[in-house]
Design an enzyme around this catalytic site. Structure first.
Site, mmCIF file in Angstrom:
data_model
loop_
_atom_site.group_PDB
_atom_site.id
_atom_site.type_symbol
_atom_site.label_atom_id
_atom_site.label_comp_id
_atom_site.label_asym_id
_atom_site.label_seq_id
_atom_site.Cartn_x
_atom_site.Cartn_y
_atom_site.Cartn_z
ATOM 1 N N HIS A 1 -7.948 -5.191 -0.619
ATOM 2 C CA HIS A 1 -6.786 -4.467 -0.095
ATOM 3 C C HIS A 1 -6.415 -4.944 1.303
ATOM 4 C CE1 HIS A 1 -3.882 -1.238 -0.417
ATOM 5 N NE2 HIS A 1 -4.188 -0.851 0.811
ATOM 6 N N SER B 1 0.847 -1.201 0.000
ATOM 7 C CA SER B 1 0.000 0.000 0.000
ATOM 8 C C SER B 1 0.882 1.251 0.000
ATOM 9 C CB SER B 1 -0.957 -0.047 1.190
ATOM 10 O OG SER B 1 -1.968 0.917 1.091
ATOM 11 N N ASP C 1 -8.306 -5.723 -5.278
ATOM 12 C CA ASP C 1 -8.017 -4.464 -4.582
ATOM 13 C C ASP C 1 -8.763 -3.312 -5.261
ATOM 14 O OD1 ASP C 1 -6.872 -2.248 -3.332
ATOM 15 O OD2 ASP C 1 -4.847 -3.059 -3.426
#
Length: 359
Positions: free
Chosen positions: A333, A143, A304
């Site tokens: 995610h 991320s 995601d």
């Protein structure tokens, strides 16, 4: 005066050391007079200093998930083979942050804007000054940690041998920017936020709850919710489990984000919105990525919704020699939390392959 928040203690996150790199000038013009980075290390640095793996942290996260979920003997990130350094990003609640500093010039609402590039420059300085580390066998992050991984590969190509950005892009998209704005608005619209000068994070409980609810919608997939996969996840706090999906929302996402500091989240969110390696090449993403000399595995998570594969794969195509290794998690995610052994096996397999790659 710093605000006390037990969530950011070593008891909650695991042992770490605060290392000062001194006065630090930021890209946006601000200054942190004494920047302290929270660092957790695992394994031993060898004499050649060529066994170093760097892990930068993600939004709202710390080093905790890495040692809890991704590190271990026999794993790709093996502390018996590598010197693994997890550096908490600036403003994340452990490294110098709005609520941790006792300097009124930068405390709370006065905290300066920080960019992804600031994190990477600070990390490079720390590694060099503290251990004399000049090259990294691998930089890997998820991320926002992937944003920092990309920044490392572009900004310091001579120092990065391999890079694995997981569930993150080199350039934030308009969708990302707008999504993150909703996360920020959820916090700042709470009257308790008081322009950033609240007395305790609990003053912003309503804003933190709204912030958490957005994550519950976008951080987790529709398959995660409708399949009942959430029933298999152990409770965060013993005795606070869940029988319904709404109880999961209350006792997982709301509970976790409700423990966090709003200004720390806002500091990270601002830099997330503006993550962009193209800034290093006059706005030209192709030119920026052409600088990369590391062996790169781009590792998106299939479902995601923040950093979808269709945003990650074109960047891989612009990066010399880069390859895509698709990851799969019903959580989307939030698969980064490592809920599924199958996901962790995919990560380990890809990272082992990458670490074995000649460079």
């Amino acid at each position: 005066m710093p605000l006390d928040n037990p969530f950011y203690s070593a008891e909650q996150q695991g042992p770490y050391e605060l290392i000062s790199i001194g006065r630090f000038e930021l890209e946006e013009g601000g200054v942190i007079p004494d920047l302290e980075l929270a660092v957790a290390t695992y394994g031993e640095l060898n004499e050649a200093k060529d066994n170093v793996i760097l892990i930068p942290t993600w939004f709202s996260g710390t080093h905790a998930t890495w040692w809890q979920v991704y590190l271990g003997e026999g794993r790709a990130l093996d502390p018996t083979k590598y010197f693994i350094v997890v550096i908490n990003q600036i403003g994340n609640g452990l490294s110098t942050s709005p609520h941790t500093t006792d300097d009124p010039e930068i405390a709370m609402a006065n905290f300066p804007h920080v960019r992804i590039g600031d994190d990477v420059r600070a990390q490079e300085a720390l590694l060099r000054q503290e251990w004399g580390i000049e090259r990294l066998a691998l930089v890997v992050g998820g991320s926002m940690g992937a944003q920092q991984t990309w920044e490392w590969a572009v900004r310091f190509p001579e120092k990065v041998l391999r890079a694995a950005p997981i569930a993150g892009t080199a350039q934030a998209t308009p969708h990302d920017f707008l999504f993150v704005r909703t996360l920020m608005d959820a916090l700042t619209s709470d009257p308790g936020w008081a322009g950033g000068n609240y007395a305790a994070h609990t003053d912003v409980a309503d804003g933190l709850r709204r912030h958490a609810d957005i994550w519950a919608i976008m951080g987790l997939t529709t398959d995660f919710w409708k399949s009942g996969f959430w029933k298999t996840i152990p409770p965060v706090v013993e005795g606070l489990g869940w029988e319904t999906f709404e109880e999961f929302q209350q006792n997982f996402t709301r509970l976790l984000f409700g423990l966090m500091d709003p200004n720390a989240l806002l500091t990270m969110a601002w830099k997330w919105q503006r993550g962009d390696v193209a800034r290093l090449a006059d706005g030209d993403l192709k030119a920026a990525l052409s600088r990369v000399t590391a062996k790169v595995f781009v590792m998106p998570i299939e479902q995601d919704m923040f950093f979808p594969p269709q945003d990650c794969e074109p960047e891989a195509a612009l990066t010399p020699g880069a390859e895509v290794r698709m990851l799969h998690s019903i959580a989307g995610h939030f698969g980064l939390f490592g809920f599924e052994q199958s996901y962790l096996d995919e990560v380990d397999s890809a990272l082992k392959e990458l670490l074995a790659s000649p460079v």
